[in-house]
Design a protein around this motif. Structure first.
Motif, mmCIF file in Angstrom:
data_model
loop_
_atom_site.group_PDB
_atom_site.id
_atom_site.type_symbol
_atom_site.label_atom_id
_atom_site.label_comp_id
_atom_site.label_asym_id
_atom_site.label_seq_id
_atom_site.Cartn_x
_atom_site.Cartn_y
_atom_site.Cartn_z
ATOM 1 N N ILE A 150 44.439 56.852 49.308
ATOM 2 C CA ILE A 150 43.005 57.113 49.205
ATOM 3 C C ILE A 150 42.343 56.787 50.542
ATOM 4 O O ILE A 150 42.510 55.685 51.085
ATOM 5 N N ASN A 151 41.606 57.755 51.074
ATOM 6 C CA ASN A 151 40.843 57.542 52.299
ATOM 7 C C ASN A 151 39.461 56.999 51.931
ATOM 8 O O ASN A 151 38.715 57.629 51.190
ATOM 9 N N ARG A 152 39.157 55.809 52.438
ATOM 10 C CA ARG A 152 37.899 55.129 52.144
ATOM 11 C C ARG A 152 37.710 54.961 50.640
ATOM 12 O O ARG A 152 36.819 55.554 50.025
ATOM 13 N N PRO A 153 38.565 54.176 50.002
ATOM 14 C CA PRO A 153 38.454 54.001 48.543
ATOM 15 C C PRO A 153 37.161 53.291 48.168
ATOM 16 O O PRO A 153 36.695 52.397 48.871
ATOM 17 N N SER A 154 36.587 53.717 47.067
ATOM 18 C CA SER A 154 35.373 53.095 46.561
ATOM 19 C C SER A 154 35.726 51.881 45.711
ATOM 20 O O SER A 154 36.847 51.748 45.209
ATOM 21 N N ILE A 155 34.752 51.004 45.547
ATOM 22 C CA ILE A 155 34.959 49.789 44.759
ATOM 23 C C ILE A 155 35.021 50.159 43.277
ATOM 24 O O ILE A 155 34.185 50.911 42.779
ATOM 25 N N SER A 156 36.016 49.630 42.588
ATOM 26 C CA SER A 156 36.187 49.936 41.172
ATOM 27 C C SER A 156 35.226 49.096 40.335
ATOM 28 O O SER A 156 35.041 47.908 40.571
ATOM 29 N N ARG A 157 34.606 49.736 39.360
ATOM 30 C CA ARG A 157 33.737 49.048 38.417
ATOM 31 C C ARG A 157 34.469 48.609 37.159
ATOM 32 O O ARG A 157 33.858 48.030 36.262
ATOM 33 N N ILE A 158 35.756 48.912 37.082
ATOM 34 C CA ILE A 158 36.571 48.578 35.920
ATOM 35 C C ILE A 158 37.376 47.329 36.237
ATOM 36 O O ILE A 158 37.948 47.216 37.326
ATOM 37 N N PRO A 159 37.436 46.352 35.331
ATOM 38 C CA PRO A 159 38.210 45.139 35.602
ATOM 39 C C PRO A 159 39.690 45.434 35.801
ATOM 40 O O PRO A 159 40.224 46.396 35.255
ATOM 41 N N SER A 160 40.326 44.605 36.621
ATOM 42 C CA SER A 160 41.740 44.807 36.928
ATOM 43 C C SER A 160 42.616 44.460 35.739
ATOM 44 O O SER A 160 42.203 43.770 34.807
ATOM 45 N N CYS A 161 43.851 44.932 35.792
ATOM 46 C CA CYS A 161 44.805 44.708 34.702
ATOM 47 C C CYS A 161 45.322 43.282 34.766
ATOM 48 O O CYS A 161 45.825 42.846 35.808
ATOM 49 N N PRO A 162 45.248 42.519 33.673
ATOM 50 C CA PRO A 162 45.760 41.143 33.718
ATOM 51 C C PRO A 162 47.274 41.066 33.747
ATOM 52 O O PRO A 162 47.819 39.996 34.046
ATOM 53 N N HIS A 163 47.971 42.155 33.456
ATOM 54 C CA HIS A 163 49.435 42.142 33.432
ATOM 55 C C HIS A 163 50.037 42.529 34.780
ATOM 56 O O HIS A 163 51.035 41.962 35.203
ATOM 57 N N HIS A 164 49.460 43.501 35.457
ATOM 58 C CA HIS A 164 50.019 43.984 36.718
ATOM 59 C C HIS A 164 49.216 43.542 37.933
ATOM 60 O O HIS A 164 49.762 43.351 38.999
ATOM 61 N N ASP A 165 47.894 43.395 37.775
ATOM 62 C CA ASP A 165 47.023 43.033 38.891
ATOM 63 C C ASP A 165 47.229 44.004 40.043
ATOM 64 O O ASP A 165 47.301 43.618 41.200
ATOM 65 N N LEU A 166 47.399 45.298 39.689
ATOM 66 C CA LEU A 166 47.608 46.382 40.657
ATOM 67 C C LEU A 166 48.859 46.192 41.494
ATOM 68 O O LEU A 166 48.936 46.627 42.632
ATOM 69 N N GLY A 167 49.842 45.449 40.962
ATOM 70 C CA GLY A 167 51.123 45.290 41.654
ATOM 71 C C GLY A 167 51.098 44.356 42.835
ATOM 72 O O GLY A 167 52.030 44.347 43.629
ATOM 73 N N VAL A 168 50.063 43.519 42.999
ATOM 74 C CA VAL A 168 49.996 42.585 44.128
ATOM 75 C C VAL A 168 50.346 41.198 43.622
ATOM 76 O O VAL A 168 49.555 40.576 42.921
ATOM 77 N N PRO A 169 51.556 40.681 43.907
ATOM 78 C CA PRO A 169 51.924 39.351 43.437
ATOM 79 C C PRO A 169 51.172 38.269 44.191
ATOM 80 O O PRO A 169 50.871 38.394 45.367
ATOM 81 N N ARG A 170 50.860 37.213 43.491
ATOM 82 C CA ARG A 170 50.176 36.087 44.109
ATOM 83 C C ARG A 170 51.190 35.030 44.545
ATOM 84 O O ARG A 170 52.109 34.701 43.806
ATOM 85 N N GLU A 171 50.986 34.512 45.744
ATOM 86 C CA GLU A 171 51.875 33.471 46.251
ATOM 87 C C GLU A 171 51.483 32.148 45.620
ATOM 88 O O GLU A 171 50.343 31.694 45.773
ATOM 89 N N PRO A 172 52.390 31.489 44.879
ATOM 90 C CA PRO A 172 51.998 30.241 44.226
ATOM 91 C C PRO A 172 51.713 29.116 45.201
ATOM 92 O O PRO A 172 51.021 28.176 44.866
ATOM 93 N N SER A 173 52.252 29.198 46.425
ATOM 94 C CA SER A 173 52.062 28.117 47.374
ATOM 95 C C SER A 173 50.774 28.252 48.160
ATOM 96 O O SER A 173 50.397 27.349 48.889
ATOM 97 N N LEU A 174 50.086 29.381 48.044
ATOM 98 C CA LEU A 174 48.857 29.603 48.780
ATOM 99 C C LEU A 174 47.669 29.217 47.924
ATOM 100 O O LEU A 174 47.770 29.109 46.711
ATOM 101 N N PRO A 175 46.484 28.990 48.547
ATOM 102 C CA PRO A 175 45.287 28.731 47.755
ATOM 103 C C PRO A 175 44.939 29.922 46.898
ATOM 104 O O PRO A 175 45.567 30.981 46.955
ATOM 105 N N VAL A 176 43.874 29.755 46.084
ATOM 106 C CA VAL A 176 43.521 30.785 45.106
ATOM 107 C C VAL A 176 43.189 32.098 45.784
ATOM 108 O O VAL A 176 43.557 33.169 45.333
#
Length: 297
Positions: free
Chosen positions: A100-126
């Protein structure tokens, strides 16, 4: 608002798409054009049917609901509930195949199961960023460790735990040896020889497995997948697994839609409740006093 999307040639050789019906595959391609720049859209079968199948009256909301169920079971989309209590869905691999070129901000809440496929590093801050103070503290700790080693104060190789004379086990009180050690490792058996029984947990997968074994013929995968999700929601609410199991048995006997599981479990849980409310009857004097009181007055 609909959008222009890209369909790659290898999509027609996808094993995941080959596992669903042709109508479900067409609905999937249509979702790409209706979803926002994050691949999200409201989970409303009637609205989606009007957007994608408006000129095909034979394919209405019920058929689109079946398409979405197949796509969800195949892992192509994920249906979830937002914090506002509304139902949403998103295309799981949307970010991998749509640039997507210049994606717009989504007004729909993110998926709590996939989080758009971005894993969170447990060792990093929130927020996923290391602050300047933490980097400075880590550098200071490394410099302090180097200075201690250069001064002959490196880490000891022997244990620094004190050893008391006359004790066979560290941490045992000489006055009360029957109490055992004060510090015990996690997972050891409590003193007295008795251990607390492990909690018996029943998962939604176990209940669906029992449901499948009780069926004469194995139900479709999409039905089992939807039953598993509905059972998981009930267990997460704290519903007794026995009630969910009884609801599944009744639903299998009646041949109901998987989404009615919550209503069937409610019926099972409250089967003994009175069906009619008890109305108040005001007191009135009897017409025949002698018959009412048997001549006692």
């Amino acid at each position: 608002m609909s959008r222009i999307r890209t369909i790659k040639p290898e999509a027609f050789a996808s094993e995941s798409l080959a596992a669903v019906s042709l109508s479900a595959e067409r609905t999937f391609f249509g979702l790409l054009t209706q979803a926002d720049d994050k691949g999200r859209i409201r989970d409303q079968a009637a609205v989606i049917a009007g957007q994608l199948w408006s000129l095909r009256r034979e394919h209405g909301p019920m058929e689109v609901e079946e398409d979405l169920t197949q796509l969800d079971a195949a892992g192509l989309i994920c249906r979830y509930e937002g914090e506002d209590g509304r139902q949403y869905l998103h295309v799981v691999a949307f970010a991998l195949h749509q640039k997507i070129n210049r994606p717009s901000i989504s007004r729909i809440p993110s998926c709590p199961h996939h989080d758009l496929g971005v894993p969170r590093e447990p060792s990093l801050p929130v927020h996923g960023a290391v602050t300047e103070a933490s980097r400075t503290g880590q550098a200071a700790d490394r410099e302090s460790a180097v200075s201690r080693e250069s001064a002959g104060q490196g880490p000891f190789s022997e244990s620094s735990q004190p050893v008391e004379e006359g004790l066979t086990e560290p941490g045992v009180s000489p006055q009360r040896p029957d109490l055992g050690p004060r510090n015990r490792e996690l997972g050891t058996t409590p003193l007295g020889g008795a251990s607390a029984p492990a909690p018996q947990t029943v998962s939604a997968k176990d209940l669906v497995t029992e449901y499948t074994a009780a069926c004469e013929h194995r139900p479709p995968t999409s039905v089992l997948g939807q039953l598993g999700r509905e059972a998981a929601k009930l267990l997460a609410e704290g519903i007794d697994p026995a009630h969910v199991r009884a609801g599944l048995d009744r639903q299998r006997t009646k041949g109901l839609h998987p989404k009615t599981l919550a209503s069937v479990v409610h019926e099972v849980m409250n089967a003994g409740a009175p069906t009619t409310a008890v109305t108040h009857r005001p007191w009135t004097n009897p017409t025949d006093v002698a018959a009412a009181y048997g001549g006692a007055l």
